[in-house]
Write a protein that holds these residues in place. Structure first.
Motif, PDB file in Angstrom:
ATOM      1  N   UNK A   2       0.814  -1.215   0.000  1.00 28.21           N
ATOM      2  CA  UNK A   2       0.000   0.000   0.000  1.00 28.21           C
ATOM      3  C   UNK A   2       0.848   1.267   0.000  1.00 28.21           C
ATOM      4  N   UNK A   3       0.198   2.416  -0.150  1.00 29.30           N
ATOM      5  CA  UNK A   3       0.929   3.685  -0.226  1.00 29.30           C
ATOM      6  C   UNK A   3       1.766   3.988   1.018  1.00 29.30           C
ATOM      7  N   UNK A   4       1.228   3.680   2.203  1.00 28.66           N
ATOM      8  CA  UNK A   4       2.016   3.946   3.414  1.00 28.66           C
ATOM      9  C   UNK A   4       3.231   3.036   3.485  1.00 28.66           C
ATOM     10  N   UNK A   5       3.102   1.804   3.009  1.00 23.90           N
ATOM     11  CA  UNK A   5       4.242   0.886   2.992  1.00 23.90           C
ATOM     12  C   UNK A   5       5.320   1.370   2.033  1.00 23.90           C
ATOM     13  N   UNK A   6       4.899   1.905   0.898  1.00 28.82           N
ATOM     14  CA  UNK A   6       5.868   2.433  -0.078  1.00 28.82           C
ATOM     15  C   UNK A   6       6.613   3.622   0.519  1.00 28.82           C
ATOM     16  N   UNK A   7       5.885   4.518   1.179  1.00 28.10           N
ATOM     17  CA  UNK A   7       6.522   5.681   1.809  1.00 28.10           C
ATOM     18  C   UNK A   7       7.461   5.220   2.927  1.00 28.10           C
ATOM     19  N   UNK A   8       7.028   4.247   3.734  1.00 32.57           N
ATOM     20  CA  UNK A   8       7.866   3.723   4.813  1.00 32.57           C
ATOM     21  C   UNK A   8       9.158   3.125   4.256  1.00 32.57           C
ATOM     22  N   UNK A  48      20.369  -4.556   6.939  1.00 35.21           N
ATOM     23  CA  UNK A  48      20.117  -5.809   7.659  1.00 35.21           C
ATOM     24  C   UNK A  48      19.830  -5.559   9.134  1.00 35.21           C
ATOM     25  N   UNK A  49      20.654  -4.742   9.773  1.00 33.01           N
ATOM     26  CA  UNK A  49      20.453  -4.461  11.197  1.00 33.01           C
ATOM     27  C   UNK A  49      19.118  -3.759  11.452  1.00 33.01           C
ATOM     28  N   UNK A  50      18.817  -2.772  10.613  1.00 36.77           N
ATOM     29  CA  UNK A  50      17.606  -1.987  10.808  1.00 36.77           C
ATOM     30  C   UNK A  50      16.347  -2.797  10.507  1.00 36.77           C
ATOM     31  N   UNK A  51      16.342  -3.501   9.388  1.00 32.31           N
ATOM     32  CA  UNK A  51      15.127  -4.180   8.947  1.00 32.31           C
ATOM     33  C   UNK A  51      14.947  -5.560   9.579  1.00 32.31           C
ATOM     34  N   UNK A  52      16.001  -6.102  10.199  1.00 31.92           N
ATOM     35  CA  UNK A  52      15.854  -7.409  10.850  1.00 31.92           C
ATOM     36  C   UNK A  52      15.949  -7.270  12.375  1.00 31.92           C
ATOM     37  N   UNK A  53      17.064  -6.758  12.881  1.00 26.09           N
ATOM     38  CA  UNK A  53      17.255  -6.700  14.328  1.00 26.09           C
ATOM     39  C   UNK A  53      16.311  -5.681  14.979  1.00 26.09           C
ATOM     40  N   UNK A  57      12.874  -6.441  17.408  1.00 24.66           N
ATOM     41  CA  UNK A  57      12.721  -5.959  18.786  1.00 24.66           C
ATOM     42  C   UNK A  57      11.526  -5.023  18.931  1.00 24.66           C
ATOM     43  N   UNK A  58      11.318  -4.132  17.943  1.00 28.59           N
ATOM     44  CA  UNK A  58      10.294  -3.086  18.080  1.00 28.59           C
ATOM     45  C   UNK A  58       9.056  -3.308  17.207  1.00 28.59           C
ATOM     46  N   UNK A  64       8.454   2.788   8.996  1.00 31.10           N
ATOM     47  CA  UNK A  64       7.135   2.284   9.396  1.00 31.10           C
ATOM     48  C   UNK A  64       6.593   3.091  10.570  1.00 31.10           C
ATOM     49  N   UNK A  65       7.443   3.408  11.533  1.00 29.29           N
ATOM     50  CA  UNK A  65       6.988   4.181  12.698  1.00 29.29           C
ATOM     51  C   UNK A  65       6.478   5.556  12.266  1.00 29.29           C
ATOM     52  N   UNK A  66       7.183   6.196  11.337  1.00 29.96           N
ATOM     53  CA  UNK A  66       6.770   7.526  10.884  1.00 29.96           C
ATOM     54  C   UNK A  66       5.471   7.502  10.079  1.00 29.96           C
TER      55      UNK A  66
END
Length: 102
Positions: A2-8, A48-53, A57-58, A64-66
């Motif tokens: 979706x559009x929000x996923x593309x922006x994220x 890798x660290x951001x999208x997996x680790x 955890x979060x 995605x948070x934004x």
């Protein structure tokens, strides 16, 4: 997607690219190493660290948070499994290869 996923995803890619550019610039200025290799390695490790680790955890990335999204397992409502995050990372990485001009 979706559009929000593309922006994220775009936000996450900009974040990873910025960090990788900073590393490449450092290598170019402060060392005799290859800035192209520094860029590529830093981008992959950061991604890798951001999208997996971080996402494990979060349940979210910065992009995605934004945009108000989270990656939640449908069976338990909990955070995603590492295996599904790795598969998602490779799927996006593989899909991105089609956008590289030849």
């Amino acid at each position: 997607m979706g559009p929000r996923s593309v922006v994220a995803l775009a936000i996450d890619v900009v974040l990873h690219t910025g960090i990788a550019l900073a590393a490449a610039l450092y290598v170019e200025i402060a060392t005799t190493g290859s800035s192209a290799i520094a860029f590529l390695l830093t981008y992959v490790v950061t991604s890798l660290l951001h999208r997996i680790v971080v996402q494990r955890v979060t349940a979210t990335t910065i992009g995605k948070a934004l945009t108000g999204l989270q990656y939640i397992r449908t069976d338990t409502g909990g955070p995603p499994k590492v295996g599904s995050l790795i598969l998602a990372w490779f799927a996006i990485a593989y899909g991105s290869l089609g956008t590289i001009p030849s």
